[in-house]
Design a protein around this motif. Structure first.
Motif, PDB file in Angstrom:
ATOM      1  N   ARG A  69     -29.537 -15.721  -9.329  1.00 26.48           N
ATOM      2  CA  ARG A  69     -29.661 -16.585  -8.508  1.00 26.48           C
ATOM      3  C   ARG A  69     -31.970 -16.095  -8.492  1.00 26.48           C
ATOM      4  NH1 ARG A  69     -28.410 -16.945  -1.926  1.00 26.48           N
ATOM      5  NH2 ARG A  69     -29.298 -14.541  -2.655  1.00 26.48           N
ATOM      6  N   VAL A  71     -36.215 -18.309  -7.569  1.00 32.90           N
ATOM      7  CA  VAL A  71     -36.380 -18.974  -7.503  1.00 32.90           C
ATOM      8  C   VAL A  71     -37.495 -19.143  -8.577  1.00 32.90           C
ATOM      9  CG1 VAL A  71     -36.384 -18.481  -5.144  1.00 32.90           C
ATOM     10  CG2 VAL A  71     -38.402 -16.827  -6.077  1.00 32.90           C
ATOM     11  N   HIS A 144     -38.188 -17.401   0.574  1.00 35.39           N
ATOM     12  CA  HIS A 144     -37.236 -18.409  -0.321  1.00 35.39           C
ATOM     13  C   HIS A 144     -36.255 -18.651   0.718  1.00 35.39           C
ATOM     14  CE1 HIS A 144     -40.652 -19.679  -2.620  1.00 35.39           C
ATOM     15  NE2 HIS A 144     -41.064 -17.896  -3.042  1.00 35.39           N
ATOM     16  N   TYR A 145     -35.502 -17.677   1.475  1.00 30.02           N
ATOM     17  CA  TYR A 145     -34.369 -17.421   2.021  1.00 30.02           C
ATOM     18  C   TYR A 145     -34.199 -17.541   4.185  1.00 30.02           C
ATOM     19  CZ  TYR A 145     -33.603 -16.410  -2.683  1.00 30.02           C
ATOM     20  OH  TYR A 145     -32.854 -16.616  -4.155  1.00 30.02           O
ATOM     21  N   PRO A 186     -29.558 -19.816   0.726  1.00 29.49           N
ATOM     22  CA  PRO A 186     -31.086 -20.776   0.552  1.00 29.49           C
ATOM     23  C   PRO A 186     -30.921 -21.724   1.781  1.00 29.49           C
ATOM     24  CG  PRO A 186     -28.753 -20.721  -0.463  1.00 29.49           C
ATOM     25  CD  PRO A 186     -28.306 -19.905   0.076  1.00 29.49           C
ATOM     26  N   ASN A 190     -35.596 -25.801  -0.516  1.00 32.85           N
ATOM     27  CA  ASN A 190     -36.499 -25.196  -1.711  1.00 32.85           C
ATOM     28  C   ASN A 190     -35.463 -25.192  -2.931  1.00 32.85           C
ATOM     29  OD1 ASN A 190     -38.596 -23.328   0.549  1.00 32.85           O
ATOM     30  ND2 ASN A 190     -37.266 -21.852   1.215  1.00 32.85           N
ATOM     31  N   LYS A 191     -36.391 -24.438  -3.669  1.00 36.23           N
ATOM     32  CA  LYS A 191     -35.987 -25.082  -5.159  1.00 36.23           C
ATOM     33  C   LYS A 191     -35.593 -23.504  -5.643  1.00 36.23           C
ATOM     34  CE  LYS A 191     -36.693 -27.285 -10.096  1.00 36.23           C
ATOM     35  NZ  LYS A 191     -37.242 -27.948 -10.823  1.00 36.23           N
ATOM     36  N   TYR A 192     -34.099 -23.670  -6.512  1.00 41.71           N
ATOM     37  CA  TYR A 192     -33.006 -22.380  -6.837  1.00 41.71           C
ATOM     38  C   TYR A 192     -32.802 -22.618  -7.802  1.00 41.71           C
ATOM     39  CZ  TYR A 192     -33.622 -21.266  -1.897  1.00 41.71           C
ATOM     40  OH  TYR A 192     -34.494 -21.294  -0.630  1.00 41.71           O
ATOM     41  N   TYR A 193     -32.899 -21.587  -9.387  1.00 41.86           N
ATOM     42  CA  TYR A 193     -32.375 -21.541 -10.232  1.00 41.86           C
ATOM     43  C   TYR A 193     -31.178 -20.608 -10.502  1.00 41.86           C
ATOM     44  CZ  TYR A 193     -36.750 -23.210 -11.331  1.00 41.86           C
ATOM     45  OH  TYR A 193     -38.105 -24.299 -10.988  1.00 41.86           O
ATOM     46  N   TYR A 194     -30.125 -20.982 -11.530  1.00 37.19           N
ATOM     47  CA  TYR A 194     -29.103 -20.487 -11.560  1.00 37.19           C
ATOM     48  C   TYR A 194     -28.755 -20.011 -12.927  1.00 37.19           C
ATOM     49  CZ  TYR A 194     -28.194 -21.069  -6.459  1.00 37.19           C
ATOM     50  OH  TYR A 194     -27.968 -21.271  -5.260  1.00 37.19           O
ATOM     51  N   SER A 213     -30.710 -25.630 -12.165  1.00 39.91           N
ATOM     52  CA  SER A 213     -31.937 -26.191 -10.643  1.00 39.91           C
ATOM     53  C   SER A 213     -31.435 -26.933  -9.974  1.00 39.91           C
ATOM     54  CB  SER A 213     -33.140 -26.103 -10.705  1.00 39.91           C
ATOM     55  OG  SER A 213     -33.388 -27.518 -11.423  1.00 39.91           O
TER      56      SER A 213
END
Length: 358
Positions: A69, A71, A144-145, A186, A190-194, A213
């Motif tokens: 994971r 950001v 971001h968390y 999360p 906010n945008k998260y990428y995995y 995302s």
């Protein structure tokens, strides 16, 4: 003739080279996970993400799926792993991972000293090992968390440093190395990428999945709360017991309403409109002809599997309808964003205290 032969040989060599190149490219993609999807976890405060992907076949002899994971799409850190039996593989068509309920974020025991790629990754790979002890990296990620940190009491009370913010606010500051570990969720908006990769029984790290995302959102609570209510006539009191809905940690307050059966179709229409609008607005026109029985704040300190409440109508100055049997009791609840949900609708049990079960 020689020219034709030479040309044929050159063409053949080119074909062989292309075949070898395609073969290498195919080999490089063997074991790459497909179908990775990131979805918002419903009915929560935006702190949950659901990942799903297509598991690899048994021939890959997978022992572990590793989830990453980040950001930004160029820096994904190890989040968790799922163990797999290499002989049995995965029986279902999909594997799921739920990024919620405070997953591991930073652990002093396995955190590298500096930014480090995951094993067997090339220079362009966005896949990194655990979040390092580097405070600069942590400083970029933490905003971001929602982060929970575990620190020993002695460190907490005696080894902090005074930190003064730009607005002159004063805080107790700690080094990242003072924390045993940190957990994180999360944050809505906010945008998260995995990404996910598989590890085989020989320790080989197979190619990581294409990055997915998601921007998690704060949703309306679900309507799965279960309410039981009763009215004791001779003591003029209402007793309530209920089980909270799935996302009970995001409930700000509870309330109960007496709804006449004449408004039941209006209530059901409002319920449908609320269900079709999970992110905004509250449709509750049925309340205009209904009676609010109580309202109370949610208890977020204790873990309570069941909730209880009693309302004494006299002290609450509540006028109980003579035709109480023509009403239904509704449980309402609001999350911290002000989005409401309602459940219940069961008939109220009416009896005297002498008839109350022991």
């Amino acid at each position: 003739m020689k020219k034709i032969l030479l040309l044929s040989v050159l063409v053949l060599l080119c074909v062989i080279a292309l075949i070898l190149q395609d073969s290498k490219a195919t080999d490089a993609l063997k074991g790459k996970i497909s179908g990775l999807e990131a979805q918002d976890n419903p009915f929560d405060d935006g702190s949950g993400v659901i990942l799903s992907w297509k598991p690899l076949s048994r021939e890959h002899r997978v022992i572990q799926y590793r989830i990453y994971r980040g950001v930004s799409p160029d820096s994904l850190f190890l989040l968790s792993q799922l163990e797999v039996d290499p002989k049995l593989g995965v029986l279902g068509d999909k594997l799921y991972f739920y990024d919620k309920d405070y997953q591991n974020f930073y652990n002093i025991e396995n955190a590298p000293g500096k930014l480090r790629k995951e094993k067997q990754q090339d220079a362009k790979s966005p896949i990194y090992a655990a979040i390092p002890r580097d405070p600069k990296v942590l400083a970029k990620l933490i905003p971001h968390y929602t982060v929970l940190g575990a620190i020993k009491g002695r460190e907490f009370y005696y080894k902090s440093r005074k930190v003064v913010d730009k607005d002159k606010s004063t805080f107790a500051g700690y080094n990242a190395s003072q924390f045993d570990f940190m957990l994180a969720n999360p944050v809505a908006g906010n945008k998260y990428y995995y990404s996910v990769l598989a590890v085989n029984e020989k320790g080989g790290f197979l190619p990581h999945a294409d990055i997915a995302s998601i921007v998690p959102t704060d949703n309306r609570p679900d309507t799965t709360a279960v309410l039981f209510s009763s009215y004791i006539k001779d003591t003029n009191q209402f007793d309530f017991e209920w089980k909270p809905p799935v996302g009970s940690t995001d409930i700000y307050y509870w309330e109960a309403w007496l709804v006449p059966k004449t408004l039941w179709t209006v209530f059901e229409d409002n319920q449908a409109r609320n269900a079709s609008s999970p992110l905004e607005g509250n449709f509750n026109s049925w309340q205009a002809g209904s009676i609010k029985v109580f309202e109370q704040m949610n208890d977020l300190v204790h873990t309570i599997p069941d909730y209880f409440h009693t309302v004494y109508a006299d002290s609450a100055k509540l006028s109980v309808p003579a035709n109480l049997g023509d009403y239904r009791m509704i449980l309402g609840y609001s999350d911290f964003a002000g989005l409401m949900a309602f459940s219940g609708g069961k008939a109220i049990k009416i009896y005297n205290s002498s008839d109350k079960p022991a």
